[in-house]
Design an enzyme around this catalytic site. Structure first.
Site, PDB file in Angstrom:
ATOM      1  N   GLY C  31     -19.616  26.440  25.101  1.00  0.00           N
ATOM      2  CA  GLY C  31     -19.926  25.376  26.049  1.00  0.00           C
ATOM      3  C   GLY C  31     -20.515  25.861  27.357  1.00  0.00           C
ATOM      4  O   GLY C  31     -21.025  25.064  28.130  1.00  0.00           O
ATOM      5  N   CYS C 240     -26.964  -0.559   6.397  1.00  0.00           N
ATOM      6  CA  CYS C 240     -28.367  -0.187   6.192  1.00  0.00           C
ATOM      7  C   CYS C 240     -29.003  -1.179   5.221  1.00  0.00           C
ATOM      8  O   CYS C 240     -28.472  -1.448   4.140  1.00  0.00           O
ATOM      9  CB  CYS C 240     -28.472   1.233   5.657  1.00  0.00           C
ATOM     10  SG  CYS C 240     -30.150   1.691   5.194  1.00  0.00           S
ATOM     11  N   CYS C 243     -30.196   1.222   1.954  1.00  0.00           N
ATOM     12  CA  CYS C 243     -29.245   1.869   1.034  1.00  0.00           C
ATOM     13  C   CYS C 243     -27.867   1.229   1.088  1.00  0.00           C
ATOM     14  O   CYS C 243     -26.993   1.580   0.297  1.00  0.00           O
ATOM     15  CB  CYS C 243     -29.147   3.366   1.313  1.00  0.00           C
ATOM     16  SG  CYS C 243     -28.165   3.776   2.770  1.00  0.00           S
ATOM     17  N   CYS C 265     -31.028   3.397   7.983  1.00  0.00           N
ATOM     18  CA  CYS C 265     -30.428   4.681   8.373  1.00  0.00           C
ATOM     19  C   CYS C 265     -31.418   5.491   9.202  1.00  0.00           C
ATOM     20  O   CYS C 265     -32.591   5.615   8.831  1.00  0.00           O
ATOM     21  CB  CYS C 265     -30.085   5.516   7.138  1.00  0.00           C
ATOM     22  SG  CYS C 265     -28.718   4.885   6.169  1.00  0.00           S
ATOM     23  N   CYS C 271     -30.502   8.448   3.508  1.00  0.00           N
ATOM     24  CA  CYS C 271     -30.813   7.111   3.021  1.00  0.00           C
ATOM     25  C   CYS C 271     -31.559   7.187   1.691  1.00  0.00           C
ATOM     26  O   CYS C 271     -31.224   6.501   0.718  1.00  0.00           O
ATOM     27  CB  CYS C 271     -31.658   6.387   4.068  1.00  0.00           C
ATOM     28  SG  CYS C 271     -31.818   4.614   3.786  1.00  0.00           S
TER      29      CYS C 271
END
Lengths: 190, 361, 284
Positions: C31, C240, C243, C265, C271
C-alpha cells in the site's frame, strides 16, 4: 583467478533470462517463505547460483552493494564488478548486501528507510547452507494461512518486523533455492 | 438486438491510415522534406529539441513532419525516442563563456566588452505579413562583414567583480537527472532548471509573466541574453583527456534582480538563470524569471503565495507531455466509473425524494 | 514476431531493473507508494504508461497476457496495449481471464476469481488517495508517514452529512493491513472487496505520477467506512440483459432516444463465456 567464471557466466539471454529470474524474485517476495528454484548458473564460490541470480536480476551501477566477509573474495568482487557494476560500500550505504548471516551482522547497521520513504532500505541476500527443515512459522501479507522456513535467528526477524513500516527485507539463498522474507512477515519459532 | 461493440482493432488501423493521408495533404502539392523543415522551420525545430530534451535537428524535423506540425506531439515523439537511447556517459560541463555568439544583448549596460550583437531577431521587424514570401524562389542574403572572434565574458561577471552580485555557488557535485530519477520535493536549483528548460514554453512564459504583473515580483532586468554555439566535450578514460564530440546551439539568459541585504550584509543584486537548447530566447528569459521567483526561500524573501513561487505547482505542471497525456486521457472510456456515479446519484436522489414525498402526503 | 529494433518488452534492462526493485519494495511495504523514475513511453501519459511499464518489467516469454479497459478486451486502448506487447515481447495473448498469467487492467477487476499463478497490473492515474484533499506531495507524504488519515475521514463524514451517503463511488479508498491508506485506482467500489485476500499478486503503476505500489496475495484490505455507515459495494439494480448474471458489474447502454436502456456485463469475457455455456446447455 578463474577468469572463465567471471566472464562467461551470467544470463545467456539477458533480457529473457532476467525476466524469468525476476518472476522468481517477485513470487518469493509476494509469497514469503515459499521456495523458488532458479536456473543453474556458474558463479564464483562461495556465491550460490540463487544469490548470483538475484544480483544479476536486481543489482547494477546504481545500487551500492555490501559484501560480507564470507563472500568478499577477489573472484566474487570481479564477478560482481563485471556483471553488475555495483559499487561496493559499507553497510549503511548499501541498497543490497550479500553474505552469510554471521558476516552480514546485525541488521540495524543497514539502512532501515525513513518514515516518509520506508523503501529506502537495504535488501539483504543471506546465503544459507539450506532453507529447510523449517524452524519458523510465517504469517502476514502474501501468506494465506501459514508458511514455514528455516531462518538463522527467528528473534532478529521479529525485531525487524516490529519496525514496520521501516526495516530491511531479506532473500535467503542456498544452491539454486531462493526464498524471501519482507518486513511485514510475522515470525514465530517452531 | 444489442451486441457489445467489437472491432476496436479495425477502427484503430483505419484511423491510422486516414491520419497518414491527412498528414500528406493534397498529393498534387510537393511533399515537405525533413531538410526543409530543419532549415526553414528552425525555431519550431529548436522548440521541439528543447522540450524534447534531445539535440538532434534532423529527428526534430522528422517529428514535426510526422506530427503534422503539432509541436507538442512532435516533442512527445522525440521524448519517447530519447528514452530508448543507450547512455554512454555525460559530457563535460559546457562553457557558455566560450560561446561563438550570434546574438548578445544586455538591457543593463549600454555597452560591454564584446559588444552588443543584435543578431537574427524579430525584435524590430514590423509585424506586417510579407506577401513576397508567398511567391516562390526567394533567397535573401544578408550583408557580411569579416569579424574576428570576440572575447565576450559574461556581463554579470563584471558586476561580480565589484561585489554587487550575489556570488555564484561553485560546485563539482553531479546534479540529479530528472529523466532518470523520480522528482522529489524539495527540488534543488539544478533540478528546477532542468524541469523548466524542458517545460512547456507557454506555461513557463505565463508563469514568468505573472511575476512581472505582481504575483511574486522580482524586478528582473535582462543582464545578458546570449545565443550561439558551444563545443561539447567528453572525457574519454582510455585517452585520459576530453575530446570534442560536437557542438550545440544554446540560448542563455541571466537576469539581474532586486537586491537583498541585511544589517550584517551589504545589499547585492540577485540572479535568475535560464539555459535552453537552440535559439529559444522567449523560453530562456521566461526560465530565468521563474527560476528567480522560485528562489524566494533561499534568499530569505516572503512567500506571497504567488503561483510562480510554488515549486511543487510549477514543476509538477510545467511538462506538456505529462499535461497533455493526462488531459487527453479523459477521452478514453470511463463508463465504468461514470456508471458507478450514476448509481450513486440515483440512490442519493431516491433517498432524498422519499422523505419529501412523505412530507407531502 | 518480436520487433528486433527494441529490447524484449521494449524497456532497456537498466530501466526494468529499476522498476523491478520498486515492485519488490512495494510488495514488502503493501500500500506504500514507491517513487520510481517512470520513463517516457511511446503512448501518452494517462493512457496506461505506469501499467505498461510494470507489465513490461514483469512479463516473461512464457506468459499469456490479457489486457482489459472498462472490463472489456476490445476497447481501443486495451487493443492498443495488447498489440504493443505482441509486437515488443512476442507473448501469447488471450481474452480468457482464467488462461491469462498477467492481466493489465484499467478500471476493473475481472469477475472470475483470480488464482495464485496470476498477476493483476492496474493502470493508475492519481495514486495518492489524499491528493484531492491536499494537493501537495510534501504534505501527503508526511500524512502517510504519521498514518494521519483524519482528513480522509472528515471528507467521508462530510459526504454523509450532506448527501446521507459517502459520495465516492469509484477509486474508493482502502486501508492496507491497518496501515497505509491506498487508492485502488478508479475501479468501481463494487470491485473493492476483491482487493483483499486475493490469491493473485496485484501491482499498481502510475507512470505520470512516478509511483508504484503493490498488494501481495492474501493481504488484508479494508474499504474505509463508519460503523453507522458501513461500506457498501453497489451495482445497477438489474441483471445482465445478455447473460442473465445477477452478480456482476453492469454497463448501462442507451439503446434509443426514447430512454430505453440495457444493462450488460462490463466484463465482456465473463459475459460471452456465460452466453456460450447457456447456448451449449440449450443445445444438449
Amino acid at each position: 583467478m578463474a577468469h572463465d567464471t567471471v566472464l562467461a557466466a551470467g544470463f545467456a539471454d539477458p533480457a529473457r533470462d532476467a525476466a524469468r529470474a525476476f518472476r522468481l524474485c517477485l513470487n518469493a517476495m509476494a509469497r514469503p517463505g515459499t521456495l523458488q528454484d532458479v536456473a543453474p548458473i556458474a558463479a564464483p564460490a562461495p556465491l550460490s547460483a540463487a544469490a548470483a541470480t538475484v544480483l544479476l536480476t536486481l543489482a547494477d551501477s546504481t545500487t551500492p552493494l555490501f559484501i560480507g566477509t564470507s563472500h568478499d573474495t577477489p573472484e566474487v568482487r570481479a564477478w560482481i564488478a563485471f556483471h553488475t557494476g555495483a559499487p561496493l560500500v559499507d553497510r549503511a550505504q548499501a541498497v543490497f548486501a550479500v553474505g552469510s548471516w554471521a558476516a552480514l551482522g546485525p541488521t540495524e547497521a543497514f539502512a532501515q528507510g525513513t518514515a516518509e520513504y520506508p523503501d529506502r532500505s537495504t535488501t539483504l541476500i543471506v546465503e544459507r547452507s539450506a532453507l529447510t527443515p523449517a524452524n519458523a512459522r510465517l504469517t502476514g501479507p502474501g501468506i494465506q494461512h501459514a508458511h514455514e522456513l528455516r531462518l538463522p535467528d527467528p528473534a532478529a526477524f521479529q525485531a525487524n518486523a516490529a519496525l514496520f513500516p521501516l526495516g530491511v527485507d531479506f532473500y535467503f539463498t542456498a544452491g539454486t533455492q531462493l526464498a524471501a522474507l519482507p518486513r511485514t512477515t510475522k515470525v514465530e519459532a517452531l | 438486438m444489442y451486441v457489445a461493440t467489437k472491432g476496436g482493432e479495425r477502427a484503430i488501423d483505419a484511423a491510422h491510415q486516414w491520419l497518414a493521408e491527412e498528414r500528406r495533404g493534397d498529393p498534387a502539392i510537393p511533399e515537405l522534406s525533413v531538410d526543409q523543415i530543419r532549415e526553414q522551420m528552425t525555431l519550431a525545430v529548436n522548440r521541439v529539441m528543447a522540450e524534447g530534451s534531445l539535440y538532434d535537428p534532423d529527428l526534430a524535423g522528422l517529428a514535426i513532419k510526422q506530427a503534422r506540425g503539432d509541436l507538442i506531439e512532435a516533442v512527445f515523439l522525440l521524448r519517447a525516442y530519447r528514452t530508448t537511447l543507450p547512455r554512454f556517459g555525460a559530457s563535460e560541463p559546457v562553457d557558455t563563456g566560450e560561446m561563438r555568439i550570434t546574438r548578445r544583448i544586455s538591457a543593463t549596460f549600454k555597452d560591454a566588452p564584446g559588444g552588443q550583437i543584435l543578431g537574427p531577431t524579430f525584435d524590430y521587424t514590423h509585424r506586417l505579413l510579407d506577401f513576397k514570401l508567398m511567391a516562390e524562389g526567394e533567397t535573401p542574403t544578408a550583408q557580411q562583414k569579416p569579424s574576428d572572434p570576440v572575447d565576450a565574458p559574461h556581463i554579470l561577471s563584471l558586476l561580480d567583480r565589484d561585489g554587487l552580485m550575489e556570488p555564484l555557488e561553485q560546485t563539482d557535485a553531479t546534479p540529479a537527472d530528472l529523466t532518470r530519477e523520480p522528482m522529489s520535493m524539495p527540488a534543488d536549483r539544478p533540478l528546477r532548471l532542468q524541469a523548466l528548460a524542458r517545460g512547456d514554453e507557454g506555461f513557463v512564459l505565463s508563469m514568468a509573466y505573472s511575476t512581472q504583473r505582481g504575483y511574486g515580483r522580482t524586478h528582473a532586468f535582462v543582464g545578458e541574453l546570449r545565443i550561439g554555439t558551444c563545443d561539447v566535450e567528453m572525457f574519454v578514460p582510455e585517452l585520459g583527456f576530453a575530446i570534442e564530440i560536437g557542438e550545440i546551439e544554446l540560448t542563455e539568459c541571466e537576469t539581474v534582480n532586486q537586491f537583498t541585504g541585511s544589517k550584517t550584509q551589504p545589499p547585492q543584486f540577485t540572479r535568475g538563470y535560464g539555459l535552453v537548447m537552440g535559439q529559444s530566447e522567449r523560453k530562456a528569459i521566461s526560465v530565468s524569471l521563474v527560476d528567480r521567483a522560485l528562489r524566494w526561500d533561499e534568499l530569505g524573501e516572503d512567500n506571497v503565495g504567488a503561483p510562480a513561487q510554488d515549486t511543487e505547482f510549477v514543476l509538477y505542471h510545467c511538462d506538456n507531455i505529462q499535461a497533455t497525456g493526462f488531459l487527453e486521457h479523459i477521452k478514453l472510456p470511463h463508463y465504468v466509473d461514470f456508471q458507478s456515479e450514476l448509481e450513486l446519484i440515483r440512490k442519493i436522489r431516491r433517498a432524498a425524494e422519499t422523505p419529501m414525498q412523505e412530507a407531502a402526503e | 514476431m518480436t520487433d528486433q529494433a527494441y529490447n524484449f518488452a521494449y524497456l532497456d534492462e537498466a530501466t526494468k531493473r529499476m522498476i523491478r526493485r520498486a515492485l519488490l519494495k512495494g510488495l514488502a511495504i503493501p500500500g506504500y507508494q514507491v517513487p520510481f523514475a517512470s520513463r517516457e513511453m511511446p503512448m501518452p501519459y494517462g493512457w496506461g504508461t505506469g501499467g505498461v511499464q510494470v507489465t513490461a518489467a514483469c512479463l516473461t516469454p512464457e506468459d499469456t497476457l490479457k489486457v482489459i479497459d472498462q472490463g472489456a478486451d476490445d476497447t481501443t486502448n486495451a487493443v492498443s496495449i495488447r498489440k504493443f506487447f505482441e509486437r515488443t515481447a512476442d507473448v501469447a495473448t488471450t481474452e480468457a481471464t482464467a488462461e491469462a498469467t498477467v492481466i493489465q487492467t484499467r478500471h476493473r477487476i475481472p469477475e472470475v476469481p483470480l488464482t495464485e499463478g496470476q498477476i493483476l497490473v492496474y493502470q493508475v492515474p492519481i495514486p495518492e488517495p489524499l491528493r484531492f484533499l491536499e494537493p501537495r506531495e510534501s504534505e501527503t507524504r508526511k500524512m502517510h508517514a504519521l498514518s494521519e488519515y483524519g482528513l480522509m475521514h472528515v471528507k467521508l463524514y462530510e459526504d454523509i452529512a450532506r448527501h446521507g451517503a459517502i459520495a465516492t463511488s469509484y477509486a474508493y479508498p482502502v486501508q492496507v493491513e491497518g496501515h497505509y491508506v491506498m487508492d485502488p485506482s478508479p475501479i468501481p467500489k463494487f470491485d473493492n472487496p476483491k482487493l483483499g485476500d486475493n490469491a493473485a499478486i496485484q501491482l499498481f503503476g502510475a507512470g505520470r505520477e512516478q509511483r508504484i505500489y503493490a498488494l501481495p496475495p492474501y493481504t488484508r484490505v479494508v474499504s474505509l467506512d463508519f460503523e453507522d455507515h458501513p461500506f457498501e459495494p453497489t451495482k445497477a439494480d438489474h441483471s445482465c440483459d445478455l447473460c442473465g448474471a445477477g452478480d456482476t458489474y453492469l454497463d448501462e447502454v442507451i439503446t434509443d432516444d426514447q430512454g430505453s436502456r440495457m444493462f450488460v456485463c462490463s466484463d465482456t469475457n465473463y459475459c460471452v463465456t456465460r452466453q456460450a455455456e447457456a447456448e451449449a446447455g440449450a443445445a444438449q
